[in-house]
Scaffold this motif. Structure first.
Motif, PDB file in Angstrom:
ATOM      1  N   GLU A 156      -7.231  10.088  -1.622  1.00 41.22           N
ATOM      2  CA  GLU A 156      -8.625   9.650  -1.637  1.00 41.22           C
ATOM      3  C   GLU A 156      -9.029   9.114  -0.272  1.00 41.22           C
ATOM      4  OE1 GLU A 156      -9.075   8.279  -6.323  1.00 41.22           O
ATOM      5  OE2 GLU A 156      -8.852   6.749  -4.768  1.00 41.22           O
ATOM      6  N   GLY A 197       1.512   2.963  -2.717  1.00 39.14           N
ATOM      7  CA  GLY A 197       0.951   3.831  -3.745  1.00 39.14           C
ATOM      8  C   GLY A 197       1.806   4.009  -4.974  1.00 39.14           C
ATOM      9  N   PHE A 244      -7.432   5.819   1.887  1.00 42.79           N
ATOM     10  CA  PHE A 244      -6.127   5.331   1.412  1.00 42.79           C
ATOM     11  C   PHE A 244      -5.258   4.842   2.568  1.00 42.79           C
ATOM     12  CE2 PHE A 244      -1.581   6.267   0.781  1.00 42.79           C
ATOM     13  CZ  PHE A 244      -1.307   5.300  -0.175  1.00 42.79           C
ATOM     14  N   HIS A 295      -7.159   1.940  -6.898  1.00 43.48           N
ATOM     15  CA  HIS A 295      -7.724   2.750  -5.807  1.00 43.48           C
ATOM     16  C   HIS A 295      -7.770   1.922  -4.529  1.00 43.48           C
ATOM     17  CE1 HIS A 295      -9.108   5.967  -8.542  1.00 43.48           C
ATOM     18  NE2 HIS A 295      -9.351   4.977  -9.390  1.00 43.48           N
ATOM     19  N   PRO A 296      -7.924   2.585  -3.350  1.00 42.39           N
ATOM     20  CA  PRO A 296      -7.921   4.030  -3.153  1.00 42.39           C
ATOM     21  C   PRO A 296      -6.520   4.611  -3.341  1.00 42.39           C
ATOM     22  CG  PRO A 296      -8.065   2.914  -1.051  1.00 42.39           C
ATOM     23  CD  PRO A 296      -8.167   1.855  -2.091  1.00 42.39           C
ATOM     24  N   LEU A 330      -4.656  -2.189  -1.860  1.00 42.65           N
ATOM     25  CA  LEU A 330      -5.160  -1.445  -3.007  1.00 42.65           C
ATOM     26  C   LEU A 330      -5.817  -2.428  -3.969  1.00 42.65           C
ATOM     27  CD1 LEU A 330      -2.177   1.003  -3.602  1.00 42.65           C
ATOM     28  CD2 LEU A 330      -4.112   1.223  -2.042  1.00 42.65           C
ATOM     29  N   SER A 363       0.800  -1.232   0.000  1.00 45.80           N
ATOM     30  CA  SER A 363       0.000   0.000   0.000  1.00 45.80           C
ATOM     31  C   SER A 363       0.831   1.279   0.000  1.00 45.80           C
ATOM     32  CB  SER A 363      -0.952   0.009   1.207  1.00 45.80           C
ATOM     33  OG  SER A 363      -1.816  -1.094   1.193  1.00 45.80           O
TER      34      SER A 363
END
Length: 534
Positions: free
Chosen positions: A30, A13, A33, A25-26, A39, A11
């Motif tokens: 957002e 990103g 997150f 997403h998230p 994710l 996670s």
């Protein structure tokens, strides 16, 4: 669905930024997150380009055609997220522009803590021109929980260390390992030697149960147990009673599942991991056949994440038993209900998930002999004791009810929340926090990326405002200090020993061996001793 996020998701990103069609997403910024268990890839939007898989530091993204049978549930898991969160607005992710400080040339920052939070903070700073970052840690090895917290049977999650290796090679980066802030160097000395200091020291202890018998031998912290089997130098001399047939883990988060898995794992499988040699030998002689994992509330409120539960359910050499009826209200309870319906296989080690059960007292005379458990019912989201009790015989009881940070000398501390009070990471101009000491023991490895970015933004705001002090001194090198070259020597030594043993690495677990590994002559002698079994 071309690509699927699997259980080793960290996670952080990175995949979100790599995706050209905003299909993951998230996303950072957002809702949800920082709290999301993982994710998810949108099966409608994904164009099967593979950019996300290239960016992922832990190889968590795979084409659906390459999933194993154990990973197939993640196809539905990814797709179901978008049924509940349709993301009708498909506009590209609005990236936060890079902070434009007045000037970062010559900016010197000390980061205390070489775990994920500290290294992500260093990475954010080193993206700016002319910045120098010194990363301190009290251990002679870096990477914090990525090295000493991730379970040895989760090697893909450990691959985030490869990302950290890239950060370590950035211009302006320097390790000052085996140096303890607060003891070897004071906070006053750090603040007078750097424009800013970021503390990212994590949460090094655990929460207490507060029940009678908690201090009996055999009643231990899961935090300490995890450190032991992961080869943490502080746990090198630890011993745990593994001579009974049952152990109980209090708490049902991901750490509880890790501990239960390691205690029941096939010894041959553990021997292919980087588990501590001492733990491997001790577990090889273990008599434990059953681990009971207790949760105060019901199946729907279980603290472990769905990806970890799916991984547990896929074990083929251990029976996973769910006691009682399970009402299906979510994907998590659906998996639990399926586990509850499975037939039990005689002769297998067992992990028993028991809900509506709270510890009342740990019993025993000279050591743990059992745990008195009180049945609970959930009222307004809280576990309320009913008065019905039961004695569960066990020789080992582990508490896994959460990490807790310790006070940091020289910093304010909120005892109730177990963190340093801060505003987005800012304690005061020139002094900042990141990671668990900043936000409490929540989130995942990758959560530290956005957390550290926020902290660095606060630091740069103070730089723009002219609030950062000018360094007046320099912290001198210490005789026992381990730099980046020294860490690479340790890493090479461990990997070389692992190659001999057919393992990814054999961790050096005591400080003398770690220090010897940083010197070529001593490292050769060390390898010779270990080859000879001495």
């Amino acid at each position: 669905m071309p690509y699927v996020v699997t259980q080793s998701c960290c996670s952080d990103g990175a995949c979100v930024l790599a995706c050209p069609v905003n299909a993951i997403h998230p996303a950072p910024g957002e809702p949800g997150f920082a709290e999301a268990e993982m994710l998810y890839v949108d099966p409608v939007t994904c164009v099967d380009c593979g950019a996300c898989a290239t960016a992922c530091p832990v190889d968590a993204l795979l084409p659906h055609t390459k999933l194993t049978d154990a990973q197939l549930p993640f196809v539905e898991l990814n797709a179901t997220y978008y049924k509940d969160h349709p993301h009708a607005d498909r506009s590209p992710l609005a990236l936060v522009p890079r902070h434009r400080a007045s000037s970062t040339e010559g900016l010197r920052v000390a980061v205390v803590g070489a775990g994920p939070a500290g290294l992500y903070a260093a990475d954010e700073l080193l993206k700016l021109p002319g910045v120098e970052v010194d990363v301190f840690d009290r251990l002679p090895t870096p990477h914090g929980l990525a090295r000493y917290g991730v379970a040895p049977d989760h090697p893909r999650t450990k691959q985030v260390i490869e990302l950290f290796s890239k950060i370590e090679r950035e211009p302006g980066f320097r390790y000052r390992l085996n140096v303890e802030a607060g003891t070897d160097v004071t906070i006053e000395e750090l603040r007078s030697s750097y424009h800013a200091v970021i503390y990212a020291v994590g949460a090094a202890t655990d929460r207490r149960l507060g029940v009678p018998g908690e201090d009996l031998p055999g009643s231990v912290s899961a935090t300490d147990f995890v450190a032991w089997y992961n080869g943490h130098p502080d746990a090198d001399d630890a011993r745990y009673p593994l001579d009974s047939e049952r152990a109980v883990v209090i708490g049902n988060g991901n750490v509880a599942l890790d501990v239960a898995r390691i205690l029941t794992a096939d010894r041959g499988r553990l021997a292919t991991t980087d588990i501590s040699d001492r733990a491997l030998l001790a577990l090889g002689d273990s008599r434990i056949r059953e681990v009971v994992v207790l949760g105060r509330r019901g199946p729907a409120e279980a603290a472990f994440t769905l990806p970890e539960l799916v991984g547990l359910a896929a074990l083929d050499d251990v029976d996973v038993v769910v006691e009682g009826d399970v009402s299906v209200t979510s994907l998590k309870t659906e998996v639990l209900a399926e586990l509850a319906s499975r037939p039990r296989r005689p002769g297998r080690r067992r992990i028993v998930l028991r809900f509506h059960a709270a510890p009342a007292r740990i019993v025993g005379d000279e050591r743990v002999e059992g745990l008195e458990v009180v049945r609970t019912e959930v009222v307004d989201g809280r576990a309320v004791p009913t008065g019905d009790t039961e004695l569960v015989e066990a020789g080992l009881v582990l508490r896994a009810i959460g990490y807790r940070a310790r006070p940091v000398p020289g910093l304010p501390f909120d005892e109730q929340r177990a963190l340093v009070p801060n505003d987005g990471g800012r304690v005061e101009a020139g002094l900042y926090v990141g990671g668990w000491i900043k936000r409490g023991a929540t989130g995942f490895l990758g959560t530290n990326k956005s957390c550290s970015k926020e902290t660095v933004e606060r630091l740069l705001d103070d730089l723009d405002a002219g609030l950062l002090p000018t360094p007046t001194t320099v912290v001198p090198p210490f005789e026992y200090e381990v730099d980046h070259r020294g860490w690479l020597a340790i890493d090479r030594a461990e990997r070389a020993l692992g190659e001999i043993a057919g393992r990814p690495r054999v961790k050096l677990t005591d400080r003398v061996a770690l220090r010897d590994a940083t010197t070529p002559v001593r490292a050769d002698a060390l390898r010779g001793r270990l080859r000879a079994g001495r």
